[in-house]
Design an enzyme around this catalytic site. Structure first.
Site, PDB file in Angstrom:
ATOM      1  N   CYS A  28     -36.833  42.416 -37.380  1.00  0.00           N
ATOM      2  CA  CYS A  28     -35.871  43.443 -37.004  1.00  0.00           C
ATOM      3  C   CYS A  28     -34.482  42.879 -37.317  1.00  0.00           C
ATOM      4  O   CYS A  28     -34.101  41.829 -36.791  1.00  0.00           O
ATOM      5  CB  CYS A  28     -36.043  43.738 -35.514  1.00  0.00           C
ATOM      6  SG  CYS A  28     -34.918  44.981 -34.901  1.00  0.00           S
ATOM      7  N   CYS A  39     -21.979  47.717 -32.109  1.00  0.00           N
ATOM      8  CA  CYS A  39     -22.321  49.039 -32.641  1.00  0.00           C
ATOM      9  C   CYS A  39     -21.336  50.078 -32.116  1.00  0.00           C
ATOM     10  O   CYS A  39     -20.986  50.058 -30.937  1.00  0.00           O
ATOM     11  CB  CYS A  39     -23.737  49.424 -32.226  1.00  0.00           C
ATOM     12  SG  CYS A  39     -24.264  51.000 -32.941  1.00  0.00           S
TER      13      CYS A  39
HETATM   14  S1  SF4 Z   1     -25.817  51.938 -29.702  1.00  0.00           S
HETATM   15 FE1  SF4 Z   1     -26.213  51.394 -31.838  1.00  0.00          FE
HETATM   16  S2  SF4 Z   1     -27.719  49.728 -31.731  1.00  0.00           S
HETATM   17 FE2  SF4 Z   1     -27.767  50.787 -29.756  1.00  0.00          FE
HETATM   18  S3  SF4 Z   1     -29.394  52.341 -29.951  1.00  0.00           S
HETATM   19 FE3  SF4 Z   1     -27.433  53.336 -30.464  1.00  0.00          FE
HETATM   20  S4  SF4 Z   1     -27.327  53.140 -32.698  1.00  0.00           S
HETATM   21 FE4  SF4 Z   1     -28.881  51.653 -32.029  1.00  0.00          FE
END
Ligand code: SF4
Length: 376
Positions: A128, A135
């Site tokens: 992964c 993010c």
């Molecule tokens: S915040 Fe970013 S890393 Fe976390 S689930 Fe949502 S898209 Fe995926």
């Protein structure tokens, strides 16, 4: 712009004196294909075959730096060492779970940290990979979201995670990779496409074994489709309507579900690859029978299987709990009765916070070097 113009360090004074390149100016050789390395070499007055030689050192012989590429002339190795790098990641920490999953915290050259996970199964080995430091998507159930976005990863830093994990676990070949680590891959789409290209062409990972996950970043989905790389797409829905989805996946407000599903249809048409719909089940939030029926209606006319993911608890996000097995069973039966193929993701790495939504970059901020430790 040529590779030389775009990547090689310039001397701003125009003098012949060599200027030490900054970290940002160093060319990251990993992340370039053999043909891009060939262009780079010929632009610098080297024979074209040097590109292939360097690619072999990077992707087959796993050289950590140009100085290790012993069949290159010494003068070229010395020159490369002044403006190019091969490996840039170093391990900060490793945590192994009893189920075989191993989470690695890896330090980037600028001191920021990312996480990548090794996932051995009976029939395959998967990894992964992270695509961003932190993010920006802000999913309210996810540990990475709390970091915000620190920066984008380069293609080289993404490919290096795969090479790093393979070198750390050499006994079995890593056949699969999922872009489900830290970050929303399609908000860093050009680097992700380049990393996919290198993994397919140079590292010989089958495109069919590569999966890019997205919360539905529509421009990125269309760009990935246009790239012509036949990789799998995992579309994280997590809710059957835009209202609930906006609570769980705040970036979703930019792209309504109908627009996302239409982009997924286009992806399927253009690439010939299936799209999987991911749905994290959170107790009493999105896992009722009414939610299951609404999801069935939403997906009517859109092919693809649904992958149910029992929510993985995150420290500090106590408001959410995993769905009970009763509720998961009921949810699943409604989808199956409507003719949908349903799978349930195995929970791997839970004990070391390596499961989906639990990666948080060893604290997220700049991290001091610590000894690698194994916890069982
Ligand atoms: S915040 Fe970013 S890393 Fe976390 S689930 Fe949502 S898209 Fe995926």
């Amino acid at each position: 712009m040529s590779l030389t113009e775009s990547q090689a360090p310039a001397n701003p004074e125009g003098s012949s004196e060599r200027v030490q390149p900054t970290d940002a100016e160093l060319v990251h050789l990993i992340g370039l294909t053999s043909s891009e390395l060939t262009t780079l070499m010929t632009e610098r007055g080297q024979p074209a075959y040097r590109g292939k030689q360097i690619a072999r050192w990077l992707y087959s012989k796993r050289a950590a730096s140009p100085s290790m590429m012993t069949d290159l002339p010494a003068s070229l190795r010395t020159d490369l060492d002044t403006w190019a790098v091969a490996r840039t990641l170093s391990a900060i920490r490793m945590d192994a779970a009893a189920d075989g999953a191993i989470k690695y915290a890896l330090q980037l050259r600028d001191g920021l940290a990312i996480e990548a996970v090794y996932l051995p199964y009976q029939d395959r080995v998967s990894v992964c990979l992270s695509s961003q430091v932190g993010c920006p998507a802000g999913c309210t159930f996810c540990a990475t979201a709390r970091m915000g976005l620190k920066r984008q990863l380069t293609a080289g830093e993404i490919v290096e995670q795969y090479l790093w994990l393979q070198d750390a676990q050499p006994n079995r070949r890593i056949s699969h990779a999922v872009f489900m680590g830290m970050g929303e891959p399609l908000l860093n789409v050009e680097a992700v496409i380049q990393a996919l290209r290198v993994l397919i062409v140079e590292v010989q990972v089958s495109a069919r074994n590569l999966t890019v996950s997205t919360v539905g970043a529509v421009p990125g989905m269309l760009r990935l489709a246009e790239s012509g790389l036949p990789v799998n797409l995992a579309l994280s829905l997590h809710a059957p309507n835009d209202g609930l989805r906006a609570q769980l996946v705040p970036t979703a407000r930019a792209w309504p579900l109908l627009q996302i599903l239409s982009a997924a249809d286009q992806y399927r048409l253009q690439t010939g690859r299936d799209v999987t719909y991911e749905y994290v089940l959170i107790n009493n939030v999105n896992d009722s029978e009414a939610h299951a029926r609404a999801l069935t209606d939403l997906l009517d006319g859109h092919s693809g299987s649904v992958n149910l993911i029992p929510y993985n608890p995150v420290q500090g996000i106590e408001v959410y709990e995993p769905s009970t097995s009763d509720r998961i069973g009921r949810f699943r039966r409604i989808l199956v009765a409507a003719g949908r193929t349903v799978t349930q993701r195995m929970r791997r790495g839970l004990a070391v916070s390596a499961a989906c939504g639990q990666l948080a970059g060893a604290g997220g901020a700049k991290t001091s070097q610590r000894h690698i430790r194994r916890s069982r």
